[in-house]
Write an enzyme that holds these catalytic residues in place. Structure first.
Site, PDB file in Angstrom:
ATOM      1  N   LYS A 143      14.434  26.264 -11.017  1.00  0.00           N
ATOM      2  CA  LYS A 143      15.774  26.849 -11.466  1.00  0.00           C
ATOM      3  C   LYS A 143      16.940  26.840 -11.180  1.00  0.00           C
ATOM      4  CE  LYS A 143      16.662  30.528 -14.796  1.00  0.00           C
ATOM      5  NZ  LYS A 143      17.578  31.537 -13.887  1.00  0.00           N
ATOM      6  N   ASN A 144      16.284  28.560 -10.456  1.00  0.00           N
ATOM      7  CA  ASN A 144      16.886  28.981  -9.430  1.00  0.00           C
ATOM      8  C   ASN A 144      17.500  28.174  -7.783  1.00  0.00           C
ATOM      9  OD1 ASN A 144      17.073  30.802 -11.449  1.00  0.00           O
ATOM     10  ND2 ASN A 144      15.622  32.202 -10.312  1.00  0.00           N
TER      11      ASN A 144
ATOM     12  N   CYS B 253      20.656  36.685 -18.147  1.00  0.00           N
ATOM     13  CA  CYS B 253      19.958  37.434 -19.055  1.00  0.00           C
ATOM     14  C   CYS B 253      19.748  39.585 -19.613  1.00  0.00           C
ATOM     15  CB  CYS B 253      17.878  37.391 -18.671  1.00  0.00           C
ATOM     16  SG  CYS B 253      17.290  35.981 -19.097  1.00  0.00           S
TER      17      CYS B 253
ATOM     18  N   ARG C 150      24.101  43.671 -13.467  1.00  0.00           N
ATOM     19  CA  ARG C 150      24.350  43.395 -12.845  1.00  0.00           C
ATOM     20  C   ARG C 150      25.650  42.902 -12.717  1.00  0.00           C
ATOM     21  NH1 ARG C 150      20.761  38.093 -15.013  1.00  0.00           N
ATOM     22  NH2 ARG C 150      21.001  37.681 -12.986  1.00  0.00           N
TER      23      ARG C 150
ATOM     24  N   ASP D  21      10.766  38.786 -10.829  1.00  0.00           N
ATOM     25  CA  ASP D  21      11.441  38.068 -11.722  1.00  0.00           C
ATOM     26  C   ASP D  21       9.192  37.599 -12.631  1.00  0.00           C
ATOM     27  OD1 ASP D  21      13.733  37.404 -11.613  1.00  0.00           O
ATOM     28  OD2 ASP D  21      13.660  35.071 -10.669  1.00  0.00           O
TER      29      ASP D  21
ATOM     30  N   ARG E 231      15.635  28.664 -21.097  1.00  0.00           N
ATOM     31  CA  ARG E 231      16.603  28.648 -19.735  1.00  0.00           C
ATOM     32  C   ARG E 231      16.037  28.664 -19.048  1.00  0.00           C
ATOM     33  NH1 ARG E 231      20.306  33.580 -20.381  1.00  0.00           N
ATOM     34  NH2 ARG E 231      20.403  32.198 -18.492  1.00  0.00           N
TER      35      ARG E 231
HETATM   36  C1  EPZ Z   1      18.920  36.163  -8.664  1.00  0.00           C
HETATM   37  O1  EPZ Z   1      19.621  36.665  -9.709  1.00  0.00           O
HETATM   38  C2  EPZ Z   1      18.339  35.110  -9.140  1.00  0.00           C
HETATM   39  N1  EPZ Z   1      18.826  34.830 -10.488  1.00  0.00           N
HETATM   40  C3  EPZ Z   1      16.922  35.785 -10.461  1.00  0.00           C
HETATM   41  O2  EPZ Z   1      16.531  36.008 -11.969  1.00  0.00           O
HETATM   42  C4  EPZ Z   1      16.194  36.882 -10.296  1.00  0.00           C
HETATM   43  O3  EPZ Z   1      15.434  37.759 -10.631  1.00  0.00           O
HETATM   44  C5  EPZ Z   1      17.376  37.854  -8.550  1.00  0.00           C
HETATM   45  O4  EPZ Z   1      17.831  36.957  -7.783  1.00  0.00           O
HETATM   46  C6  EPZ Z   1      16.296  38.377  -7.692  1.00  0.00           C
HETATM   47  O5  EPZ Z   1      15.445  37.891  -6.894  1.00  0.00           O
HETATM   48  C7  EPZ Z   1      19.252  33.511 -10.622  1.00  0.00           C
HETATM   49  O6  EPZ Z   1      18.673  32.406  -8.652  1.00  0.00           O
HETATM   50  C8  EPZ Z   1      20.131  32.469 -11.403  1.00  0.00           C
HETATM   51  P1  EPZ Z   1      20.809  39.456  -6.695  1.00  0.00           P
HETATM   52  P2  EPZ Z   1      20.885  37.110  -8.441  1.00  0.00           P
HETATM   53  O7  EPZ Z   1      22.147  39.504  -7.008  1.00  0.00           O
HETATM   54  O8  EPZ Z   1      21.670  36.819  -7.828  1.00  0.00           O
HETATM   55  C9  EPZ Z   1      22.504  44.260  -7.906  1.00  0.00           C
HETATM   56  C10 EPZ Z   1      14.839  35.041 -13.443  1.00  0.00           C
HETATM   57  O9  EPZ Z   1      14.672  35.446 -14.211  1.00  0.00           O
HETATM   58  N2  EPZ Z   1      23.475  43.643  -7.593  1.00  0.00           N
HETATM   59  O10 EPZ Z   1      19.973  39.264  -5.913  1.00  0.00           O
HETATM   60  O11 EPZ Z   1      21.909  37.872  -9.876  1.00  0.00           O
HETATM   61  C11 EPZ Z   1      22.043  43.509  -9.582  1.00  0.00           C
HETATM   62  O12 EPZ Z   1      23.054  44.376 -10.021  1.00  0.00           O
HETATM   63  C12 EPZ Z   1      16.484  34.868 -13.396  1.00  0.00           C
HETATM   64  O13 EPZ Z   1      15.308  33.398 -13.393  1.00  0.00           O
HETATM   65  C13 EPZ Z   1      24.765  44.202  -7.036  1.00  0.00           C
HETATM   66  O14 EPZ Z   1      24.592  45.487  -6.950  1.00  0.00           O
HETATM   67  O15 EPZ Z   1      20.067  38.589  -8.563  1.00  0.00           O
HETATM   68  C14 EPZ Z   1      20.478  43.729  -9.061  1.00  0.00           C
HETATM   69  O16 EPZ Z   1      20.640  45.121  -9.227  1.00  0.00           O
HETATM   70  C15 EPZ Z   1      16.355  36.967 -13.263  1.00  0.00           C
HETATM   71  N3  EPZ Z   1      26.266  43.599  -6.756  1.00  0.00           N
HETATM   72  C16 EPZ Z   1      20.487  43.598  -7.263  1.00  0.00           C
HETATM   73  O17 EPZ Z   1      21.174  43.196  -6.533  1.00  0.00           O
HETATM   74  C17 EPZ Z   1      26.633  42.492  -6.972  1.00  0.00           C
HETATM   75  O18 EPZ Z   1      27.473  41.998  -6.844  1.00  0.00           O
HETATM   76  C18 EPZ Z   1      19.567  41.738  -7.341  1.00  0.00           C
HETATM   77  O19 EPZ Z   1      20.607  40.787  -8.063  1.00  0.00           O
HETATM   78  C19 EPZ Z   1      25.457  41.549  -6.792  1.00  0.00           C
HETATM   79  C20 EPZ Z   1      24.171  41.785  -7.230  1.00  0.00           C
END
Ligand code: EPZ
Length: 437
Positions: free
Chosen positions: A29-30, A127, A132, A326, A418
């Protein structure tokens, strides 16, 4: 539009049966979602092969169509093939309904800015697993020259011309890295991202874009400090390309933990083994055994034949290649019936223990305090009516249901749909007594 294989509202599991058999792992998916977004940069017709047939992919298809792209979907041996033609992108105002439905919609900002210099989107959904924010996405796009206005819940981004820049992320966010890559591919000059995310979902996006004519380099320092270099390429040089989607490491890990919890011995085909070493290490320490057939790309996983699963003492979720957030809930479900105590520290998201309450209703002994959960394995879980609160937690409840005695019914399974193409069909192939209701 993609169609999911079921239209039930809940999943019923009769637990207590060990898993046996083999199943082919769906595509990721991702990885699929950002590559679909990348197709907005390519005027010709690109075909993404064997994409997962899941709700988030259907939402992304709708968003691309709303932007003016043509999207054709045809069945594939596993999943669906998606052909995307972005000849004429006419609309940069994306509808709230689909933007709010998933987190990945945010990366359409980078793609639209790169393609037409403007994007109107809502704050993304996804989710509910904690705060986020998207500050890293927005500040990165501003560094590339975009102007950004926040109007209520709506974000308006505009750029006469995007220009390469040096962007140093304080945290290696997966989505922010993908968003900046998408905006920088057609920007003027060179962009250097420092502390970029190194997840496979980032590297495969670069691989796809390079195949389409982009100039993205992952030097040795990418693997040590996340340094990634994008030399801007004129839009006219990006060409349509066909691409085989990669298998899903999280779905693979889910079925590995399912086997640990339910017992038995299974084979998984189409496994991205090089992405799973942190999971392999934990399963082995818990008493499971794993072998991998390099020629057939098949992973054999067996639960301990004698005695109970053992808990390791401590695990902390981490960015790739660490143990993925995840798979944290799926590990928790298996740990709930293992001997001994496991402490989990969730370091990526602030609220990813919603499953603990549901597992407690099934008899688990789990305490949570902030980002820490302490699981004291119990001898057995009991089937109950439980609720999926989010995607991975929902899948983990299916794992708990397989291990529990009696019937478990999971409601609100739209979360699970999803990300899992057909979790019921897959687990049934592995001998589980499970159905959509
Ligand atoms: C991706 O989410 C994945 N989603 C998530 O998968 C996965 O858990 C995550 O990466 C971590 O591996 C998709 O690819 C669609 P991040 P993403 O930006 O991109 C903070 C699943 O179950 N952050 O690396 O949203 C954030 O709050 C899902 O398939 C900021 O502070 O993850 C979090 O604490 C859920 N500011 C951390 O970074 C920002 O601008 C990691 O988020 C962006 C992120």
């Amino acid at each position: 539009m993609a169609q999911c294989k079921n239209d039930g509202n809940s999943i019923k599991i009769e637990g207590g049966r060990p898993l046996h058999g083999s199943v082919r792992i769906q595509s990721s998916k991702n990885a699929t979602l950002p590559i679909m977004a990348a197709c907005l940069l390519i005027p010709g017709k690109s075909t993404l092969k064997a994409c997962p047939d899941i709700t988030d992919v259907a939402y992304m298809s709708r968003l691309l169509e709303c932007a003016g792209a043509g999207v054709e979907i045809s069945p594939a041996p596993t999943g669906i093939d998606i052909s995307i033609t972005a000849g004429n992108i006419t609309n940069c105002r994306l509808p709230s309904r689909y933007v709010k439905a998933m987190r990945s919609s945010v990366i359409l900002m980078g793609a639209l800015l790169g393609r037409v210099g403007e994007a109107y989107v809502d704050y993304p959904g996804g989710c509910v697993i904690g705060e986020r924010p998207i500050d890293l996405h927005l500040s990165g796009l501003e560094k590339l020259g975009a102007q950004i206005w926040i109007e209520g819940n709506r974000i308006h981004a505009y750029a006469d011309e995007l220009k390469g820049a040096c962007i140093n992320f304080p945290f290696p966010s997966v989505g922010a890295t993908q968003n900046i890559i998408l905006a920088a591919v057609t920007a003027k000059g060179t962009t250097v991202i420092k502390n970029a995310a190194r997840e496979p979902e980032v590297t495969v996006l670069c691989e796809f874009l390079n195949k389409a004519g982009a100039d993205i380099t992952l030097p040795e320092s990418f693997w040590t400090e996340g340094r990634l270099i994008i030399n801007g390429t004129p839009l006219s040089r990006l060409c349509a390309t066909d691409f085989d989607m990669i298998p899903d490491r999280i779905v693979t890990g889910t079925y590995m933990f399912a086997t640990m919890a339910a017992g038995g011995s299974i084979k998984l085909e189409n496994v991205p083994i090089e992405q799973l070493y942190s999971v392999w290490a934990i399963i082995t320490k818990m008493g499971g055994s794993i072998t991998y057939d390099d020629e057939k790309k098949t992973l054999a996983v067996s639960a301990p034949e004698k005695g109970r699963l053992k808990n390791i003492e401590f695990i902390e979720t981490d960015v790739y290649p660490g143990f993925p957030t995840d798979l944290q809930s799926q590990l928790m479900a298996a740990a709930a019936i293992a001997r001994g105590e496991l402490t989990i520290k969730e370091s990526i998201f602030s609220s990813r223990f919603k499953i603990a309450e549901e597992l407690r209703r099934m008899g688990a002994d789990i305490r949570t305090d902030g980002n820490t959960a302490i699981i004291n394995g119990v001898a057995a879980l009991t089937g109950r009516n439980v609720i999926a609160h989010e995607l991975r937690g929902g899948a983990a409840l299916a794992i708990a249901g397989l291990a529990a005695s009696g019937i478990t019914t999971i409601s609100d399974i739209s979360y699970i749909n999803r990300g899992y193409q057909d979790i019921v069909g897959d687990l049934r192939c592995l001998g589980a007594k499970i159905s959509y209701e």
